[in-house]
Write an enzyme that holds these catalytic residues in place. Structure first.
Site, PDB file in Angstrom:
ATOM      1  N   GLU A 186      -6.492  -3.244  -7.408  1.00 38.73           N
ATOM      2  CA  GLU A 186      -5.257  -4.184  -6.369  1.00 38.73           C
ATOM      3  C   GLU A 186      -6.328  -5.599  -7.036  1.00 38.73           C
ATOM      4  O   GLU A 186      -6.245  -6.492  -5.905  1.00 38.73           O
ATOM      5  CB  GLU A 186      -5.377  -4.253  -5.500  1.00 38.73           C
ATOM      6  CG  GLU A 186      -6.313  -4.240  -4.470  1.00 38.73           C
ATOM      7  CD  GLU A 186      -6.299  -3.887  -3.220  1.00 38.73           C
ATOM      8  OE1 GLU A 186      -4.925  -4.869  -2.553  1.00 38.73           O
ATOM      9  OE2 GLU A 186      -6.747  -3.473  -2.063  1.00 38.73           O
ATOM     10  N   GLU A 199     -17.956  -2.349  -5.205  1.00 39.36           N
ATOM     11  CA  GLU A 199     -17.387  -2.948  -4.629  1.00 39.36           C
ATOM     12  C   GLU A 199     -18.368  -4.039  -4.773  1.00 39.36           C
ATOM     13  O   GLU A 199     -19.752  -3.839  -4.599  1.00 39.36           O
ATOM     14  CB  GLU A 199     -16.863  -3.616  -3.263  1.00 39.36           C
ATOM     15  CG  GLU A 199     -17.038  -4.562  -2.078  1.00 39.36           C
ATOM     16  CD  GLU A 199     -15.753  -5.538  -3.335  1.00 39.36           C
ATOM     17  OE1 GLU A 199     -15.765  -6.593  -3.090  1.00 39.36           O
ATOM     18  OE2 GLU A 199     -14.834  -5.024  -3.933  1.00 39.36           O
ATOM     19  N   GLU A 221      -6.257 -13.434 -11.724  1.00 33.20           N
ATOM     20  CA  GLU A 221      -7.682 -12.955 -11.178  1.00 33.20           C
ATOM     21  C   GLU A 221      -8.623 -12.186 -11.671  1.00 33.20           C
ATOM     22  O   GLU A 221      -9.183 -11.404 -10.948  1.00 33.20           O
ATOM     23  CB  GLU A 221      -7.297 -12.510  -9.008  1.00 33.20           C
ATOM     24  CG  GLU A 221      -6.837 -13.402  -8.470  1.00 33.20           C
ATOM     25  CD  GLU A 221      -6.682 -13.340  -7.418  1.00 33.20           C
ATOM     26  OE1 GLU A 221      -7.219 -11.575  -6.966  1.00 33.20           O
ATOM     27  OE2 GLU A 221      -6.277 -14.167  -6.280  1.00 33.20           O
ATOM     28  N   TYR A 254       0.650  -0.877  -0.064  1.00 27.30           N
ATOM     29  CA  TYR A 254       0.094  -0.492   0.463  1.00 27.30           C
ATOM     30  C   TYR A 254       0.981   0.842  -0.023  1.00 27.30           C
ATOM     31  O   TYR A 254       0.314   2.503  -0.711  1.00 27.30           O
ATOM     32  CB  TYR A 254      -1.261  -0.014   1.468  1.00 27.30           C
ATOM     33  CG  TYR A 254      -2.440  -1.087   1.317  1.00 27.30           C
ATOM     34  CD1 TYR A 254      -2.999  -1.267  -0.376  1.00 27.30           C
ATOM     35  CD2 TYR A 254      -1.963  -2.266   1.611  1.00 27.30           C
ATOM     36  CE1 TYR A 254      -4.237  -1.748  -0.062  1.00 27.30           C
ATOM     37  CE2 TYR A 254      -3.033  -3.092   2.096  1.00 27.30           C
ATOM     38  CZ  TYR A 254      -3.821  -3.403   0.361  1.00 27.30           C
ATOM     39  OH  TYR A 254      -4.796  -3.687   0.208  1.00 27.30           O
ATOM     40  N   ASP A 285     -20.826  -5.352  -9.558  1.00 27.39           N
ATOM     41  CA  ASP A 285     -19.888  -6.154 -11.132  1.00 27.39           C
ATOM     42  C   ASP A 285     -19.075  -4.963 -11.427  1.00 27.39           C
ATOM     43  O   ASP A 285     -20.042  -4.776 -12.388  1.00 27.39           O
ATOM     44  CB  ASP A 285     -20.201  -7.692 -10.887  1.00 27.39           C
ATOM     45  CG  ASP A 285     -19.461  -8.302 -12.016  1.00 27.39           C
ATOM     46  OD1 ASP A 285     -18.077  -7.893 -12.600  1.00 27.39           O
ATOM     47  OD2 ASP A 285     -19.379  -9.369 -12.468  1.00 27.39           O
ATOM     48  N   MET A 286     -17.885  -4.729 -11.251  1.00 23.86           N
ATOM     49  CA  MET A 286     -17.527  -3.689 -12.195  1.00 23.86           C
ATOM     50  C   MET A 286     -17.955  -4.204 -13.773  1.00 23.86           C
ATOM     51  O   MET A 286     -17.524  -3.110 -14.995  1.00 23.86           O
ATOM     52  CB  MET A 286     -16.331  -3.444 -11.998  1.00 23.86           C
ATOM     53  CG  MET A 286     -15.261  -4.666 -12.082  1.00 23.86           C
ATOM     54  SD  MET A 286     -13.185  -4.231 -11.455  1.00 23.86           S
ATOM     55  CE  MET A 286     -13.564  -4.491  -9.780  1.00 23.86           C
TER      56      MET A 286
END
EC number: 2.1.1.320
Length: 827
Positions: free
Chosen positions: A463, A414, A472, A355, A441-442
C-alpha cells in the site's frame, strides 16, 4: 453532528423611527411579535438615518469652505441617538439562546464615485461603523455592492483600503461580506465576475467574504458549483422566493432546497476565519398575511430544512468521518525517506473500506495461486512496507479461511524502526511468530546477494500509493522487488494504478497558501478545502503496471529498461469563463482482477490516456471515455493540488493545454513533478484585411455584433424561456413531494432582494452626493466597454468569403517546480 449553518432574521421595521431619537432593538420580538425565538442572529444596520443626515450636513459644510480656511474632512463618530444596535446586552453570557448581531454597513455611501471626496467620506463612515461594531462584539458586517460597474475598480480600491485598516484586521479580525445576487438570468456568471474582480483587487484578503441572495429560478449547476468553492458567509433568503404548498404554508422550491443543502454540505469549509454560514431571512412581514402561520412560518420552515439536511448528511458515514477533522492543507507524505508517526499509521488503519478491498484482492490472488502451493514448496507472500501490519492481519485471515496455513510463508519488510517494534509485538501476540520480519529499505533488500540466494516471492502486497498514485515512489520501490525477487508468475497487488488531473478554481486554497507564504510551486494535499472542477472531463495522465517488465523477453536482469519518468500533454475544453488556481490530482488502482479503488469524484467523465492499445481501434475515441466514481466511504486519501503561482483568467469556450511531467533522476537521486499551462480560444474569421481581423479579435466579450462570432456561442440561461442547460443538474430528486401552488408575489430579482436587505427600497440617495437619478445597481453600464473603432458590416464586404478557424493563445504560465526546486522525493 454540527453543521455550522445558523439562522438569522432581518426584522421588519421602519428606519425613520430611529431618525429623531434612539430606539434600540434589544429583541426582535418587540418589532416582530409573530417571530419565535429559534434563530441565532439578528441582522440590523449599525447606524440610523439620523447619522446619515448628520454626515450629509458635515459634507455640505466641507464643500462650502473657502480655500483660505480649508480643513480636511472630519466625519464624527455616531452618538447614542445614531446607532441601531445597543452598546449593551449584545450577547448575554448567561443565556446562550440570546441571538447575536450581524451588522449592515451604510448602503447610501458611494464608494465608486469619481469624486475623491465622496469616496473619502464613504471610507471614513465605514471605519466609524466598524469601530463601533468591534466595540460591541459584532464580527460580521454586510456591505452593499457597487451601484455603477463602470467604476468597479474605484469600489474595489476603497474596500481594500478598508480591509488594510487596523480597525478591521486586528485580532479578532472583522469579516466584511459583500452582498450580491447568486446569479442573473441574462448572464449567470456576471455577479461572480463582479465578486472575482473585487476579490482580486483586494489580493484574496481573508476578511473579505460574500453574501448571496438566493434566486427565484433554478440556478445552473456550473454557477452553483462555482459559488460553493467561494467564501460564502451568508445566504440571503427573501420571502418573495417562497411558494405556498397545498396547506398555504410557505415552502421553497425543490431546487432552492437542494441549493441550501449543498451549502450545508460544504459545512463551513469556506470560512477561513472560522465564521459559520448563516441563512438570513428577510421581508417576512411583506407577505405574512398571505400564508398560514404568518412570519413565524418562514422561520420554522428554514429550521426544519436545516435539520433535515443534518439528518441526510449524518447518514453518510464518510461525511461524518470528514467532519471529525478540520480543513487543512498539508505537504505530501514522503514515507520512503521519512519515518511516519504512529498517529499517521493509526489514521490510515481506520479506513476499513480500503482494507476490505485489499482482502478481496488477496483472496482471489491466493485462490489462483493455490494449485501450485504445497507444504514442501509453500507460497511466499511479501508484504512490502508493512507499517503496523494491517495487511498482514488480512493475509492471515484469508490463509485461515482457505486452510493454507502450512502452504504459505509470509514476509513483512519495513524500514521504519518504530513501526518495526510494533510489528515485533504483533508477531508475538497475534501471528504466533510465523511472520519473517525484515527491517530494511525494500529498494536495497538483498540487491548485493547472488541471485540464487535471493528470496523469490509469489505474491507481493503493498500500500505504497499516494494521493496522485505514484507520488510516494511506488513504481521505484516495487521495481526493486520485481527486479530482484520476482519470477514470471509473481502477482502484484495492486496490479496497476493511474494518475488523473483536472483544472480547478479553488480561491480558498490559493488564499491560504498566499497568506501563509507557503510555496505555490509545490504540490499540496487538501483536506476539506472546497474546489470547483472547471472542465467537463478529468484526464488520465499516465499509468504504471506491475510487473513493469516482461522477464521472459529479457536475457539479463541488467537489460531491464523501465520508464519511471513520464510526460503528458492534456487538452481541456472549458465552456464557462473563470479563473484557474491549479490542477487537482486523483488516482485509481486495479488491485487484482476486477477489484478497483478510486479517489476520482463521483460521476466523473474520464478521458483515458492514448496508448498503443487504442491505436489500432477504429472506435478509439469512444473507448477513451469512461465514467468513474469515488470508492464509497473510502477515506485514506485526500486530493492533491498542483498550484499555479499566479491564477489565470479565461473566457467562455476556452481550451487549455496542460503539461504534466514526472521526472526520475538517477543522477540527482530524486523524483519530482513539473507542470505548466497554456490557454487558447478558437475564432471563426473571414479572410479579409488584417486590420479588420485585428480589430475583431479585441472586441470585449460583452459586446456582440454581426461582424464578430466565436466558434462556440455563449449560452445564457433565460428566465423568459423554458430551455434548460444541457449540463444542468436535476435537483428535483429525493426531496419530499410538496405541491407548490405558486409564488406569493410578483417577480423580484436578486438585485431587488439585495436592495431590500440594505433598505435601499425605502431610502433615496442623498442629492448632495449625486444629483443624477440613476439606478441603484447599474449592471448594464457599458461605458468602458464600447469599441473605439467601428467594424465594417458584412454587406460592405465580398460575399462568400472563406472562413478561417484561428486558434489564439490567450495566456501562458511559467513552468513550475523546475528541477524539483520546491518539492522532490529523495530516492
Amino acid at each position: 453532528m454540527h453543521s455550522n449553518v445558523f439562522v438569522g432574521v432581518k426584522p421588519g421595521f421602519n428606519h425613520k423611527q430611529h431618525s429623531k431619537k434612539s430606539r434600540f432593538l434589544e429583541n426582535v420580538s418587540s418589532h416582530s411579535p409573530e417571530l419565535p425565538s429559534n434563530y441565532d442572529y439578528v441582522l440590523l444596520p449599525i447606524t440610523t438615518p439620523r447619522y446619515k443626515e448628520i454626515v450629509g450636513q458635515v459634507f455640505k459644510d466641507f464643500q462650502r469652505q473657502s480655500i483660505q480656511n480649508w480643513k480636511p474632512l472630519q466625519i464624527p463618530e455616531p452618538q447614542l441617538q445614531d446607532i441601531c444596535i445597543p452598546p449593551f446586552n449584545v450577547k448575554k453570557l448567561d443565556n446562550d439562546d440570546t441571538p447575536s448581531y450581524i451588522g449592515l454597513l451604510s448602503s447610501w455611501l458611494e464608494l465608486e464615485s469619481r469624486d475623491p471626496n465622496v469616496r473619502d467620506l464613504g471610507l471614513k463612515v465605514l471605519l466609524n461603523e466598524c469601530k463601533y461594531a468591534r466595540f460591541v462584539g459584532i464580527n460580521k458586517l454586510i456591505l452593499a455592492p457597487p451601484r455603477d460597474l463602470s467604476n468597479l475598480q474605484l469600489y474595489g480600491q476603497m474596500i481594500y483600503r478598508l480591509l488594510q485598516n487596523r480597525i478591521v484586521f486586528a485580532a479578532p479580525a472583522l469579516t466584511i461580506s459583500i452582498s450580491l445576487p447568486l446569479y442573473e438570468d441574462s448572464d449567470p456568471l456576471a455577479t461572480w465576475e463582479l465578486w472575482n474582480t473585487v476579490r482580486k483587487q483586494c489580493e484574496y484578503h481573508p476578511s473579505l467574504t460574500i453574501s448571496l441572495a438566493l434566486p427565484r429560478t433554478r440556478t445552473p449547476s456550473y454557477v452553483l458549483n462555482r459559488w460553493l468553492a467561494e467564501p460564502v458567509s451568508c445566504l440571503l433568503v427573501s420571502s418573495s422566493i417562497f411558494a405556498s404548498n397545498q396547506y398555504d404554508y410557505p415552502v421553497l422550491h425543490k431546487f432552492n432546497q437542494n441549493l441550501i443543502l449543498k451549502f450545508q454540505k460544504v459545512n463551513g469549509d469556506s470560512q477561513i476565519l472560522g465564521n459559520e454560514l448563516c441563512v438570513i431571512l428577510h421581508g417576512m412581514e411583506k407577505y405574512a398575511n398571505n400564508v398560514k402561520g404568518g412570519e413565524s412560518a418562514y422561520l420554522e420552515y428554514i429550521n426544519y430544512l436545516l435539520k433535515k439536511g443534518d439528518k441526510v448528511l449524518n447518514s453518510n458515514s464518510n461525511h461524518q468521518f470528514l467532519l471529525q477533522e478540520d480543513s487543512r492543507i498539508m505537504p505530501p507524505l514522503k514515507p520512503h525517506s521519512d519515518n511516519l508517526l504512529n498517529s499517521t499509521y493509526l489514521t490510515f488503519e481506520k479506513d476499513l473500506v480500503k482494507y476490505d478491498l485489499y482482502e478481496s484482492a488477496i483472496l482471489e490472488a491466493l485462490q489462483d495461486l493455490a494449485p501450485r502451493a504445497s507444504a514442501k514448496r509453500p507460497l511466499v507472500i511479501l508484504v512490502a512496507g508493512a507499517g503496523r501490519g494491517p495487511l498482514v492481519d488480512r493475509t492471515f485471515k484469508i490463509i485461515s479461511m482457505l486452510f493454507m496455513d502450512s502452504k504459505v510463508s509470509i514476509i513483512a519488510i519495513e524500514k521504519n524502526p518504530q513501526a518495526y517494534l510494533y510489528l515485533q509485538k504483533r508477531n508475538f501476540d497475534c501471528w504466533d511468530n510465523r511472520v519473517k520480519l525484515i527491517k530494511e529499505d525494500m529498494t536495497k533488500w538483498q540487491i548485493n546477494e547472488p541471485s540464487e540466494k535471493r528470496i523469490q516471492i509469489d505474491l507481493c502486497i503493498s500500500e505504497l500509493l499516494g494521493s496522485f498514485g505514484c507520488n510516494e515512489l511506488s513504481p521505484e520501490c516495487l521495481w526493486s522487488i520485481e527486479k530482484y525477487h520476482s519470477h514470471n508468475d509473481t502477482i502484484f497487488i495492486p496490479r496497476s494504478y493511474s494518475s488523473y488531473i483536472a483544472p480547478i478554481s479553488s480561491p480558498l486554497f490559493y488564499q491560504k497558501l498566499s497568506q501563509t507564504n507557503r510555496s505555490l510551486e509545490a504540490p499540496w494535499i487538501v483536506h476539506r478545502v472546497p474546489y470547483c472542477i472547471l472542465s467537463s472531463r478529468v484526464n488520465e495522465v499516465w499509468r504504471f503496471e506491475h510487473p513493469m517488465a516482461q522477464k521472459d523477453t529479457v536475457q539479463d536482469e541488467d537489460d531491464f529498461t523501465v520508464e519511471f519518468s513520464q510526460s503528458s500533454l492534456n487538452e481541456f475544453k472549458i465552456k464557462h469563463r473563470g479563473e484557474i488556481h491549479g490542477f487537482i490530482g486523483f488516482f485509481s488502482a486495479n488491485l487484482y482482477n476486477n477489484i478497483f479503488l478510486s479517489t476520482l469524484p463521483n460521476d466523473s467523465t474520464v478521458r483515458l490516456k492514448f496508448s498503443e492499445e487504442t491505436l489500432m481501434n477504429t472506435r478509439r475515441e469512444e473507448n477513451l471515455i469512461k465514467k468513474c466514481d469515488h470508492t464509497p466511504n473510502m477515506t485514506s486519501w485526500s486530493p492533491i493540488i498542483f498550484p499555479l503561482k499566479q491564477p489565470i483568467s479565461f473566457i467562455d469556450d476556452s481550451e487549455l493545454s496542460v503539461l504534466m511531467s514526472r521526472i526520475h533522476s538517477d543522477t540527482e537521486q530524486k523524483v519530482w513533478y513539473e507542470w505548466s499551462l497554456e490557454s487558447f480560444i478558437y475564432l471563426m474569421l473571414s479572410n479579409y484585411t488584417s486590420a479588420v481581423t485585428a480589430a475583431s479579435m479585441t472586441i470585449p466579450r460583452s459586446i456582440v455584433t454581426d461582424d464578430t462570432k466565436t466558434l462556440a456561442h455563449n449560452r445564457h440561461y433565460s428566465a423568459t424561456t423554458n430551455q434548460k442547460l444541457d449540463n444542468q443538474i436535476d435537483l428535483d430528486q429525493d426531496i419530499e413531494n410538496e405541491e407548490e401552488q405558486g409564488f406569493l408575489s410578483n417577480l423580484e430579482t436578486g438585485w431587488q432582494s439585495v436592495q431590500d436587505i440594505h433598505g435601499l427600497s425605502e431610502t433615496a440617495k442623498p442629492d448632495h452626493l449625486d444629483s443624477i437619478n440613476k439606478p441603484m445597481f447599474d449592471l448594464k453600464s457599458t461605458k468602458a466597454l464600447e469599441p473605439s473603432n467601428e467594424l465594417p458590416r458584412h454587406e460592405d464586404l465580398e460575399e462568400d468569403v472563406p472562413e478561417v478557424h484561428v486558434r489564439v493563445k490567450t495566456s501562458v504560465s511559467t513552468l513550475h517546480n523546475v528541477c524539483g526546486r520546491a518539492f522532490s522525493l529523495p530516492l
